[in-house]
Motif scaffolding. Structure first.
Motif, PDB file in Angstrom:
ATOM      1  N   ASP A  80       4.039 -31.315  16.050  1.00 44.23           N
ATOM      2  CA  ASP A  80       3.014 -31.077  17.068  1.00 44.23           C
ATOM      3  C   ASP A  80       3.401 -29.989  18.061  1.00 44.23           C
ATOM      4  OD1 ASP A  80       1.575 -33.078  15.881  1.00 44.23           O
ATOM      5  OD2 ASP A  80       2.101 -34.614  17.359  1.00 44.23           O
ATOM      6  N   ASN A  81       4.659 -29.548  18.026  1.00 45.34           N
ATOM      7  CA  ASN A  81       5.137 -28.589  19.032  1.00 45.34           C
ATOM      8  C   ASN A  81       5.914 -27.441  18.388  1.00 45.34           C
ATOM      9  OD1 ASN A  81       4.624 -30.018  21.830  1.00 45.34           O
ATOM     10  ND2 ASN A  81       5.424 -31.591  20.478  1.00 45.34           N
ATOM     11  N   PHE A  82       5.392 -26.928  17.241  1.00 44.13           N
ATOM     12  CA  PHE A  82       6.097 -25.860  16.537  1.00 44.13           C
ATOM     13  C   PHE A  82       6.345 -24.647  17.432  1.00 44.13           C
ATOM     14  CE2 PHE A  82       4.907 -27.432  12.123  1.00 44.13           C
ATOM     15  CZ  PHE A  82       6.223 -27.663  11.780  1.00 44.13           C
ATOM     16  N   VAL A  83       5.334 -24.260  18.210  1.00 41.20           N
ATOM     17  CA  VAL A  83       5.470 -23.055  19.050  1.00 41.20           C
ATOM     18  C   VAL A  83       6.565 -23.244  20.089  1.00 41.20           C
ATOM     19  CG1 VAL A  83       4.305 -21.555  20.701  1.00 41.20           C
ATOM     20  CG2 VAL A  83       3.076 -22.381  18.696  1.00 41.20           C
ATOM     21  N   TYR A  89      10.365 -21.573  32.368  1.00 44.31           N
ATOM     22  CA  TYR A  89       9.570 -20.525  31.724  1.00 44.31           C
ATOM     23  C   TYR A  89       9.143 -20.845  30.299  1.00 44.31           C
ATOM     24  CZ  TYR A  89      14.074 -19.090  29.656  1.00 44.31           C
ATOM     25  OH  TYR A  89      15.269 -19.059  28.992  1.00 44.31           O
ATOM     26  N   ILE A  90       9.555 -22.005  29.753  1.00 45.09           N
ATOM     27  CA  ILE A  90       9.020 -22.474  28.470  1.00 45.09           C
ATOM     28  C   ILE A  90       8.340 -23.801  28.742  1.00 45.09           C
ATOM     29  CG2 ILE A  90       9.531 -23.225  26.133  1.00 45.09           C
ATOM     30  CD1 ILE A  90      11.864 -21.356  26.059  1.00 45.09           C
ATOM     31  N   THR A  91       7.017 -23.802  28.667  1.00 45.61           N
ATOM     32  CA  THR A  91       6.257 -25.015  28.951  1.00 45.61           C
ATOM     33  C   THR A  91       5.610 -25.521  27.676  1.00 45.61           C
ATOM     34  OG1 THR A  91       4.125 -23.979  29.383  1.00 45.61           O
ATOM     35  CG2 THR A  91       5.727 -23.994  31.179  1.00 45.61           C
ATOM     36  N   GLN A  92       5.088 -26.746  27.746  1.00 44.79           N
ATOM     37  CA  GLN A  92       4.417 -27.335  26.596  1.00 44.79           C
ATOM     38  C   GLN A  92       2.915 -27.061  26.628  1.00 44.79           C
ATOM     39  OE1 GLN A  92       6.774 -31.169  27.291  1.00 44.79           O
ATOM     40  NE2 GLN A  92       6.125 -31.362  25.177  1.00 44.79           N
ATOM     41  N   GLU A  93       2.483 -26.256  27.591  1.00 47.84           N
ATOM     42  CA  GLU A  93       1.078 -25.877  27.668  1.00 47.84           C
ATOM     43  C   GLU A  93       0.938 -24.453  27.156  1.00 47.84           C
ATOM     44  OE1 GLU A  93      -0.585 -26.642  31.512  1.00 47.84           O
ATOM     45  OE2 GLU A  93       0.776 -28.330  31.835  1.00 47.84           O
ATOM     46  N   GLY A  94       0.248 -24.318  26.032  1.00 49.40           N
ATOM     47  CA  GLY A  94       0.160 -23.029  25.358  1.00 49.40           C
ATOM     48  C   GLY A  94      -0.329 -21.909  26.251  1.00 49.40           C
ATOM     49  N   ALA A  95      -1.247 -22.222  27.152  1.00 50.01           N
ATOM     50  CA  ALA A  95      -1.798 -21.188  28.020  1.00 50.01           C
ATOM     51  C   ALA A  95      -0.745 -20.597  28.937  1.00 50.01           C
ATOM     52  CB  ALA A  95      -2.939 -21.758  28.856  1.00 50.01           C
TER      53      ALA A  95
END
Length: 449
Positions: A130-133, A159-165
């Protein structure tokens, strides 16, 4: 076998051109098949991963399973977390006679588990899928061309969040901590009131045999910080360390000998080795500054005496006396005395001089809870259980009585924070607050019955 809970596989090239630091070639995360991989250098054939499971199964069948599996000049270094594997493939370079530092490899793999758990809470196959990116982003920041880089989850989360936006925004504003020598603390932190809270927490491990003799005991301690300081301050912590007092020619007062000392990466180890000064630039917020162990004889702080009478086909009666063997001015909070009872017991009845007793049938025990237990006091608990008329022929073990408690403003070892100096270029005044807590660790007392 080294285990945690999923599987990651990495390929490492053994390169010592940069002072003996490891270079990782490929990282694999998979269960029965590869879930995700990151090829950092490309000098190890990706197909090597196909040989890992056959090797694993072969060694397991032969009873020779170990954390390092070899095939030719390729070595698989792996851990398991739940059902996922993390594997490092290490290819030995024929031009060197040195081996890779396995401890660094495993430190990185376990750090990888820690970072992913901080992000995804539960590290399972689904959380990876669910979190490949985000996983790829993390792998790129944790490693650069195979070299370990930023591994602090607090810094990564800036600077790395779980919100794609937010991912695109984050890429354009990388924290200075990534390139700064102080990678665990960001610049420009400001607080209206500058404070640092110090918690000295000691856990007591005690094993007492049925005759009342202490079989083993030790103290495991940690010093935790909650730092609310502006700027980039330097802190210096002083303890009543016996080695320090010997170095400075002072031997007055209570001192402690700490063993197995482990520091946060912020502590300047070279300074500590020279003069035992704990000097550091602290992370912002909560962190564990250090942990230690004190190997000494510890008198049980809460002494338990028990009498258990079992009447066949009828009943069992239990009498438990608890005594506080610590200073009268101290108080143990939230005390729990857990007394095992036969698995076929029923119809419980209790009488206590203080606190409450409760039968927990799914765990075959009585839990006696005392909210406040002053030092030097004695309390009594009696329990009565019925037994079935048909005797249970199954042999049961004899679990020990266990005790849980917490005593604030008190340490068994006598460790003390002598001073905390806070130095910052702006010269502001900061307040250090110290709190001592002693709590139960593995605290067991065996009984005769």
């Amino acid at each position: 076998m080294l285990q945690t809970s999923h599987s990651i596989e990495c390929a490492i090239s053994d390169d010592f051109r940069s002072g003996g630091l490891l270079q990782l070639t490929i990282i694999f995360i998979f269960d029965s098949s590869v879930l995700i991989c990151r090829n950092y250098k490309g000098d190890v054939d990706m197909a090597e991963i196909d040989h890992f499971f056959p090797l694993l199964m072969q060694h397991e069948e032969d009873g020779l399973l170990c954390p390092v599996l070899s095939r030719g000049n390729v070595h698989f270094m792996w851990i398991k977390h739940s059902n996922l594997y993390r594997i490092l493939i290490n290819e030995l370079v024929s031009t060197t006679n040195k081996n890779s530092n396995a401890s660094l490899v495993y430190s990185f793999l376990y750090k990888l588990v820690e970072v992913f758990t901080e992000y995804f809470k539960e590290l399972e196959e689904e959380s990876i899928q669910d979190n490949f990116v985000v996983v790829y982003e993390l792998l790129d920041e944790l490693m650069d061309f195979g070299f370990p880089q930023t591994t602090d989850s607090k810094i990564l989360q800036e600077y790395i969040t779980q919100e794609g936006a937010k991912l695109e925004v984050g890429k354009s504003k990388v924290p200075t901590t990534v390139t700064n020598a102080v990678s665990w603390r960001s610049e420009g932190i400001k607080y209206k009131k500058n404070e640092v809270f110090i918690d000295v927490i000691e856990s007591i491990n005690v094993l007492v045999n049925a005759n009342g003799s202490v079989m083993s005991s030790d103290i495991v301690g940690s010093i935790k910080l909650k730092t609310m300081l502006s700027g980039m301050p330097e802190l210096r912590l002083g303890l009543n360390d016996r080695v320090l007092f010997a170095l400075t020619g002072r031997d007055k007062g209570k001192t402690v000998v700490m063993e197995d000392v482990k520091f946060h990466q912020c502590v300047r180890l070279s300074r500590f080795d020279i003069d035992r000064t704990i000097s550091f630039i602290p992370p912002d917020g909560e962190s564990e500054l250090m942990s230690y162990r004190i190997n000494t004889h510890v008198k049980p702080l809460i002494w338990i005496e028990s009498v258990i009478e079992k009447f066949s086909h009828s009943r069992v009666e239990i009498m438990v006396k608890a005594k506080g063997q610590f200073k009268k001015q101290s108080v143990a909070n939230n005390v729990e005395v857990r007394v095992p009872v036969p698995s076929d017991a029923d119809s419980p009845k209790f009488k206590t001089s203080t606190g409450n007793a409760k039968y927990v049938p799914e765990k075959n025990m009585v839990v006696w809870t005392i909210k406040s237990f002053p030092g030097g006091k004695e309390f009594l608990m009696r329990a009565h259980f019925g037994l079935p008329s048909v005797e249970n022929n199954e042999l049961e073990g004899k679990p020990p009585i266990t005790v849980k408690f917490e005593i604030p403003y008190f340490t068994v070892s006598g460790i003390q924070v002598r001073y905390m100096k806070i130095i910052e270029k702006s010269g502001y005044q900061a307040l250090p607050w110290v709190r001592y807590i002693t709590q139960s660790g593995d605290y067991q007392l065996r009984s005769n019955v």
